[in-house]
Structure formats: C-alpha cells, structure tokens
Scaffold this active site. Structure first.
Site, PDB file in Angstrom:
ATOM      1  N   GLU A 138      -8.114   4.261   4.223  1.00 52.75           N
ATOM      2  CA  GLU A 138      -9.413   2.942   3.898  1.00 52.75           C
ATOM      3  C   GLU A 138     -10.319   3.663   4.919  1.00 52.75           C
ATOM      4  OE1 GLU A 138      -7.895  -0.948   4.327  1.00 52.75           O
ATOM      5  OE2 GLU A 138      -6.235  -0.274   5.156  1.00 52.75           O
ATOM      6  N   ARG A 172       6.783   5.690  10.439  1.00 56.63           N
ATOM      7  CA  ARG A 172       5.428   6.018  10.793  1.00 56.63           C
ATOM      8  C   ARG A 172       5.605   6.714  12.071  1.00 56.63           C
ATOM      9  NH1 ARG A 172       1.396   0.988  11.329  1.00 56.63           N
ATOM     10  NH2 ARG A 172       0.335   2.718  12.660  1.00 56.63           N
ATOM     11  N   LYS A 209      -7.351  -0.219  14.696  1.00 58.25           N
ATOM     12  CA  LYS A 209      -8.813  -0.168  14.747  1.00 58.25           C
ATOM     13  C   LYS A 209      -9.434  -1.283  15.524  1.00 58.25           C
ATOM     14  CE  LYS A 209      -8.171   2.363  10.260  1.00 58.25           C
ATOM     15  NZ  LYS A 209      -8.381   2.243   9.006  1.00 58.25           N
TER      16      LYS A 209
END
Length: 638
Positions: free
Chosen positions: A74, A298, A308
């Site tokens: 994204e 992950r 973020k």
C-alpha cells in the site's frame, strides 16, 4: 625531511570477530529456503483448484506454467524490514523457479497515498536487487472491478447498505454475539444496482452508502460477514484524478486483481489467514480464475516498531529526524545507516520461511550485518576520541610511509599508504594513568604496539590540563626493531599536513536502540514512554587515516559503475543509476572501533569532483554513521 617507505602486513590484527559472510553458503541457504519447508511445499503452477476446468486452462495458457507472484504494498508509507522479507519471498521465489514477479501498488485509498511513497517503494525494490516484471496498480483495473461489482449485484451476492458504521459494527456482533443481517440485505437486485450507480455518480457523501458482499452470516469466520466491497470517498486519485467517487476495498480488490494478473502463488503473511476464505469465495462467486493464497510468518524485530501511524508520530513529534532516521527499521533508514542490501537479504534467508512469526532480537540482526561486513568492508585506522602522542626520539621532520592492506584476508580490496610521524593520535580510551595486570594498553612506563606500524612505543611521560586534570598529551619513545613483541596493539593516525593526514570527522553518530524494552507497544501509557533518551551519541573530532579519500572515491565510482551496468540491462528502467547510489556506499571498518558509513548529511567535494588530492575543501562536512559495532573482544583488557 627524512622519508622512508615500509610495507606492513596485518598480522597484528588478531581480534576475534564475527564469522565472515560466505557467498557460497548464502546462495545455498537461499536455495534451501525456496526448495524446502513452507515454500518448498507450495503447489506447482496450475495445481490450485478451480471452480471450472477452463479457468485453469486459461491461466496456464497465459503463464506457460511459470510461477507468477506479486509484491502488493500500500503506497501510504515507507517500507520497513518486514516488507524486505516479503520482497525477498515474492521476488526470490519467482526468480528461483524461473518465473516473474509483479510490483503492484494496492492504491485503493487515495486519502492516505502520496507520490513520495510510490517512488520510495520502487527504489527500495531495486535497491534490494530485484527487478519487477511489470509495475502495475490496482487502479489500472478500476473499470474492470466496477463491472464485476455490478455483476456481483446481479448475481444477488452484493447489496448497497446505508447503515452507520456503529450499526454495521453492532450487526456484526462486536465480537460478543452472532452477526445478524443488515436491514438492507434483502433489498431487490435492481434497487441495489440503482443505488450502486448513484454511489458512482456522486449522489452520496462518504459513509452514507456502502456496497457489501452478501456472504455467509452463519459462518464462524468474521471475514464472511458481509464485508464492504466499495465505499464513497471524496478524494482525487493520483492515477485516475477525479473520475471516481467510489473506491473498492482491499477485500474486494486484492483477490480479483490477483486473478486478473494470473498470479500462481499469492503469498502473504499469516494475519491474512482468515481472509483466504473470503478471497476464494469472491473468485468463485464471480466464476473467475482463483489464485491460491498461502500465508507465512511475518518478520518482527524486537525493540522496534513498524506501524506507519506510530512512526509518523515519532517523526512529527521530533523524536526522530525523519522516516530515514538510522534508529528506525524502515528500509530507507537501514540504507541511510549504511547497511548493505545484500546483508538484509542474507539475514532474511538465514531465518527461513515458515508459518511461524519470526520475533528476532536486534542483536541477531546486527550480528548478521556484522558477518557480512567482516568479509567485505575495507579497514581504515581510526580514533574516536583523539589523544595526542609525541614520539620524542624521532626527528620532527621524520616521515615513514606505511603501505597497509585494506583487508588482511581480501587482497583484492587493495592497500592504502599512510604516514607515520613524530606526532600521532591514539584513542583516549587506550591510555590509562594507573596500570594493572589485566590492562594491556598504554600506561606510564608501558609498551604497546601500533597496528601496522613498524615498531612499538613506550610511554615516558604525559601532560595534564591544570584546570581539568585531563591528560592532553602523552610523550613516548619509539622502540627499536629488537624490542620484545608487545601484548597489545592499538590504533593510531598520524599528523602529516602534506598528505592531508589525519582526516578529521565533524560528526560520528553512534546509534543505540530507540526503545528501552523489547516490546515498546506493551508499555503504558503508550510506546513513547519507552523511548530511550540516549539513543544517539554524537562524537565530534574523530580522526581517520588519509586512505579514506581514495576509498571514498573508489567506493562511489564502483557503486555507480555497477548500478549503470545493471540499469543498462533493463528494457524500461523505473529508476536511475543515481537513485541506487548514495553516500552510504562509502563504508568501512574503523579498525577495532566499529563499522561506519558516510551519512547523507555529509558534504564531500571530492565525491562530486573526483581528484587525486587528499585535502578537504572549504565547506566540506564529514558525518559518519556507525552501522554496527564490532564483536566484543574477550581478550582485550579493560
């Protein structure tokens, strides 16, 4: 002036360091990652089940049986080290099996997307050494996605909902009860179709209408509880401008664009396991090719944050200087700190790929970087906190030019020529007024060796600053060739203006963990309470040998040559050679100090206007970042 030349080997550098990076072992480790375990067990291209046989046939006709993957970030922030693993997995898996990988931007939220994020992501992928087969955007398919949304309505598998967000949440049970149907779920197909077109035409404001998929409310998976497919957003899009008033959601877009692009292996992290069911449901509901989603664990580095939103808080509240602050674990921060891309890929490959989440300590990551640099970084003499030493028994004009290897085990890195004179500088930490049995460095009456210099020195006296009591100068005697080999060797640099020695460093930045704990997100009241107030130490006035100048010029020239050759092979390059080469390419080991790289804040005229001189130019400003420290030396006295 008395001038001599001497060639000295690095035999005295016997400090035990990290096991060196071995390219052959690294290649073998990567081969194992892709051929065994989680990735080795993945289906063969075409082996993913389809609703109809012709869908598989059409897929294989397009791919030719090749692996097709995608990395779908994204563009609403900068990539972090977890994304580096995703890049390695998606691009690496496709490359290993002779396939191709898309770089696809999931650009369905124009309110949070910025051009700088698109540019940075493209640059990071190339910086890590990968070449996208194609760079695509979810917005490339907005028309096709809209048509399929109408088709989903016509099949009575989607409806327009006008409930508030609070009502939708209540209908979904808020995690305490079973979901119940929205009051609009049973509205006629034609009515939903009309309402959806009104959404498209801008009739509704944001949050006044949603297109929701009509899934299975009796299923135990919340990802099957009528997820939104489209919402109204009053925001221009970077690619489509003001054409659209509605935008598809991730849950509607992702699987369908995977289908459009004939992805053979949709690889993502385990937080999307529950989404696999809705992913497959939507493909089958529209009777399109259905890629297989497979989930791996992950990568998390303990003591860091990757959110973020939280990193943005750190930036805006001035806890860090920006998204590329070397204390962060964004890809651009790691690059600025001086960590080579190959070291990151080597680290990721050694962890392997499985369904388990990798929670790795910072020290393990740094050890992997250290191993890589041990076999690749040139070594320069350096003192962090200079202490003047005058060698009294040699003339003031004495100069011995010492040719030293830049790496004792890598002859191909070449040599540097450094002066040895009456005035040298050692690190202040290498001198002590009071000697002891377990201390092996310089002290009054004690003899130590100087790395790669021809003879040891013995301290005969010293001078103190009367106001502070600090030692400001040490007087020494140069021993002759027959002197007994000393127990310890220390680093040094010489004062010699004609050769430009030493090179004075304006700022040496030593980075420590940004947070005090391994899990800053668990700290109360929030992660900011865990910030380490001493996470960066700035040392002014460090000195390095004059070989720095030629090393800097050669490092930049080599990096640019390699980058130009690589970019030149691309049919339609998305980056320039200059984008992949920065000041961080100048990296070295300050002998027995640490690994360092030139920071982007530096102003070094010699890099922009190559010459053979070793002089600073007016306006030059040298800033070094410590990449990683050296391994502790159990044999070095304290």
């Amino acid at each position: 002036m008395k001038k001599e030349t001497n060639v000295v080997t690095d035999a005295s550098d016997n400090k035990p360091l990290a096991t060196e990076y071995d390219p052959a072992l690294s290649a073998k480790a990567r081969k194992v990652v892709f051929e065994e375990g989680f990735l080795g067990a993945l289906h063969k291209p075409g082996g993913n089940p389809q609703l109809h046989p012709h869908l598989r046939e059409q897929h294989l006709a397009f791919t030719g049986g090749q692996v097709l993957t995608r990395f779908p970030p994204e563009p609403n922030g900068y990539l972090h080290i977890g994304h580096c693993k995703a890049i390695f997995v998606n691009f690496g898996y496709a490359a290993h099996y002779g396939g191709k990988c898309y770089l696809r931007f999931d650009d369905t939220n124009p309110e949070k997307e910025e051009g700088r994020y698109f540019d940075s992501i493209i640059e990071v992928v190339h910086w890590l050494g990968f070449e996208p087969w194609r760079i695509t955007y979810s917005s490339d398919y907005f028309d096709k996605l809209y048509d399929l949304a109408e088709e989903l309505i016509k099949r009575d598998k989607a409806y327009v909902c006008h409930c508030s967000q609070e009502q939708i949440k209540a209908d979904r049970g808020e995690k305490v009860s079973s979901p119940k149907a929205c009051v609009h779920r049973s509205r006629p197909v034609d009515e939903s179709l009309e309402e959806f077109r009104k959404m498209k035409d801008g009739y509704y404001r944001p949050k006044e209408a949603f297109l929701r998929m009509k899934q299975d409310l009796s299923d135990g998976n919340p990802q099957m509880w009528d997820l939104p497919a489209y919402r109204v957003l009053d925001a221009p899009h970077h690619c489509t401008g003001s054409k659209w008033k509605i935008y598809p959601t991730y849950d509607f877009t992702h699987c369908l664009v995977d289908s459009f692009e004939n992805i053979s292996h949709s690889l993502c992290t385990t937080e999307f396991i529950a989404s696999r069911q809705s992913y497959e449901w939507l493909c089958d509901a529209l009777e399109v090719y259905k890629p297989r989603q497979s989930e791996y664990g992950r990568l998390n580095i303990q003591g860091t944050i990757s959110s973020k939103r939280k990193i943005l808080q750190l930036v805006e509240e001035k806890y860090v200087s920006g998204w590329d602050d070397p204390r962060l674990y964004t890809a651009i921060a790691l690059r600025r700190r001086g960590i080579p891309p190959e070291a990151i890929l080597n680290f990721v490959s050694t962890l392997g790929v499985s369904t388990a989440t990798s929670n790795i300590q910072i020290t393990r990551f740094e050890q992997s970087v250290r191993q890589y640099l041990e076999g690749t970084a040139p070594r320069l003499l350096m003192v962090l906190r200079p202490l003047k030493v005058t060698i009294e028994n040699i003339p003031a004009d004495y100069v011995l030019m010492v040719e030293k290897p830049l790496h004792p085990k890598v002859p191909g890195l070449g040599t540097s020529l450094v002066p040895f004179t009456r005035t040298i500088y050692i690190d202040a930490d290498d001198f002590r007024l009071e000697d002891s049995k377990d201390y092996f460095r310089l002290a009054p009456g004690k003899t130590v060796g100087l790395f790669q210099a021809p003879h040891p020195i013995t301290c005969t006296s010293y001078i103190k600053d009367p106001s502070t009591g600090q030692v400001t100068e040490v007087m020494c005697r140069l021993e002759d060739r027959d002197a007994r080999k000393p127990k310890a060797f220390i680093q040094w640099v010489a004062e010699h203006a004609p050769s430009g020695s030493p090179v004075r460093v304006d700022e040496t930045r030593l980075f420590h963990p940004l947070f005090k704990s391994d899990n800053p997100l668990a700290v109360v009241p929030d992660f900011r309470a865990d910030i380490n107030p001493n996470s960066m130490e700035v040392i002014r006035g460090a000195m390095i040998e004059v070989g720095f100048w030629s090393l800097a010029r050669e490092s930049m020239a080599k990096a640019m040559e390699e980058s130009c050759a690589r970019i030149g092979k691309l049919k339609s390059p998305a980056v320039t050679a200059e984008q992949l080469v920065g000041k961080e390419c100048v990296r070295f080991q300050g002998l027995r100090v640490a690994y360092f790289a030139l920071d982007k804040d530096s102003r070094v005229t010699a890099l922009d206007q190559p010459s053979t001189t070793n002089d600073r130019t007016q306006g030059d400003y040298i800033v070094l970042n410590r990449v990683v420290s050296l391994k502790e030396d159990a044999g070095k006295g304290v």
